[in-house]
Design a protein around this motif. Structure first.
Motif, short mmCIF file in Angstrom:
data_model
loop_
_atom_site.label_atom_id
_atom_site.label_comp_id
_atom_site.label_asym_id
_atom_site.label_seq_id
_atom_site.Cartn_x
_atom_site.Cartn_y
_atom_site.Cartn_z
N TYR A 89 3.57 -5.07 -2.81
CA TYR A 89 2.47 -5.31 -2.18
C TYR A 89 1.42 -6.09 -2.77
O TYR A 89 1.19 -6.12 -4.18
N VAL A 90 0.59 -6.96 -2.21
CA VAL A 90 -0.64 -7.72 -2.71
C VAL A 90 -1.90 -7.32 -1.69
O VAL A 90 -1.75 -7.26 -0.53
N PHE A 91 -3.04 -6.93 -2.39
CA PHE A 91 -4.18 -6.57 -1.67
C PHE A 91 -4.78 -7.57 -1.90
O PHE A 91 -5.25 -8.43 -2.74
N GLN A 92 -6.44 -7.33 -1.36
CA GLN A 92 -7.35 -8.47 -1.26
C GLN A 92 -8.03 -8.16 -2.75
O GLN A 92 -8.48 -9.16 -3.34
N SER A 93 -8.10 -7.00 -3.18
CA SER A 93 -8.70 -6.69 -4.45
C SER A 93 -7.32 -6.73 -5.26
O SER A 93 -6.11 -6.13 -5.08
N TYR A 94 -7.38 -7.16 -6.53
CA TYR A 94 -5.98 -7.54 -7.27
C TYR A 94 -5.45 -6.36 -7.93
O TYR A 94 -4.43 -6.21 -8.03
#
Ligand code: ADP
Ligand code: ADP
Length: 225
Positions: A89-94
């Motif tokens: 997973y990669v989110f907009q907040s790191y």
């Protein structure tokens, strides 16, 4: 070969007496090795859809099969195992741990797999090199730019060689040059190692770099697009 199959997915949020039909009836198949973008207006159901595919939430109705496994009618323990071992997973907040260096942030998950230190360090070093951060491995998150922090989080998501990488607006907090770097990295991992990627984005030019755009509107596939 189909890697994700969803059938008649519905997700209703109930807030007191108010019901929101975030997903009404969505069926999709995604092939292994595909780079797919999910697009649509704010509130159309993109994040909700990604959360169902990524096993971060459960649908109200419908089926999800990932790599031939029914991932709905299994125990929470099995779902957790699947998330940790098979998905990234990669989110907009790191979401990096501020007290750990870049390389430590990346090897947190392989470290938990009883590997030797040399092994998980080598895995983390390889993937940090692949995202262009070989010379920033021992920096703390506060010593890195937003774009570099997001590249660390991409390295962390890929270090376990997940079957599928999920990204939820990964460039939302980045300037245009860093945004382009992130999308180019996805494209590179997709081409070079056949990484399957499912990404939610607002940006048309980013969606156009994917193999396919899945348009969502009011909780349904937008077939007019
Ligand atoms: P974006 O439009 O960037 O996808 P959203 O504001 O739709 O972001 O949602 C961010 C997260 O906040 C969602 O994944 C969801 O879990 C939560 N969320 C969104 N809308 C609501 C709501 N009306 N009530 C509670 N939580 C919400
Ligand atoms: P998008 O990602 O396209 O902006 P979302 O999937 O976040 O859309 O939201 C779809 C709809 O579901 C919106 O109406 C939103 O307000 C609602 N929603 C999202 N998450 C929640 C939540 N946790 N609780 C209640 N409503 C939510």
């Amino acid at each position: 070969r189909t890697i994700i199959k969803i059938e008649h997915l519905e997700r209703v949020y109930a807030t007191g007496a108010v019901k929101t039909y975030a997903l009404k009836d969505i069926s999709i198949e995604i092939e292994e090795g595909e780079f797919v973008a999910i697009m649509g207006k704010s509130g159309s159901g993109k994040s909700t859809l990604l959360h169902q595919l990524g096993l971060l939430d459960k649908p109200t109705k419908g089926n999800i099969t990932i790599d031939g496994n029914d991932v709905i009618n299994i125990s929470e323990k099995e779902r957790t195992r699947f998330r940790l071992h098979e998905l990234g997973y990669v989110f907009q907040s790191y979401n990096l741990i501020p007290e750990l260096t870049a390389i430590e942030n990346v090897y947190v998950t392989p470290m938990a797999r009883n590997l030797k230190k040399e092994e998980y360090e080598k895995m983390a070093e390889e993937v940090l090199t692949a995202v262009g951060l070989k010379d920033r491995m021992y920096h703390y998150p506060s010593e890195l730019s937003g774009g570099q922090q997001q590249r660390v989080s991409i390295a962390r998501a890929l270090v376990n060689k997940p079957k599928i990488l999920f990204a939820d607006e990964p460039t939302a907090n980045l300037d245009s040059a860093s945004s382009e770097d992130v999308i180019n990295l996805f494209r590179k991992f997709n081409k070079e190692i056949g990484q399957t990627i499912v990404m939610v984005t607002h940006e048309k030019d980013e969606g156009e770099k994917a193999d396919r755009i899945i348009w969502v509107k009011d909780g349904l596939l937008d077939t007019d697009k």
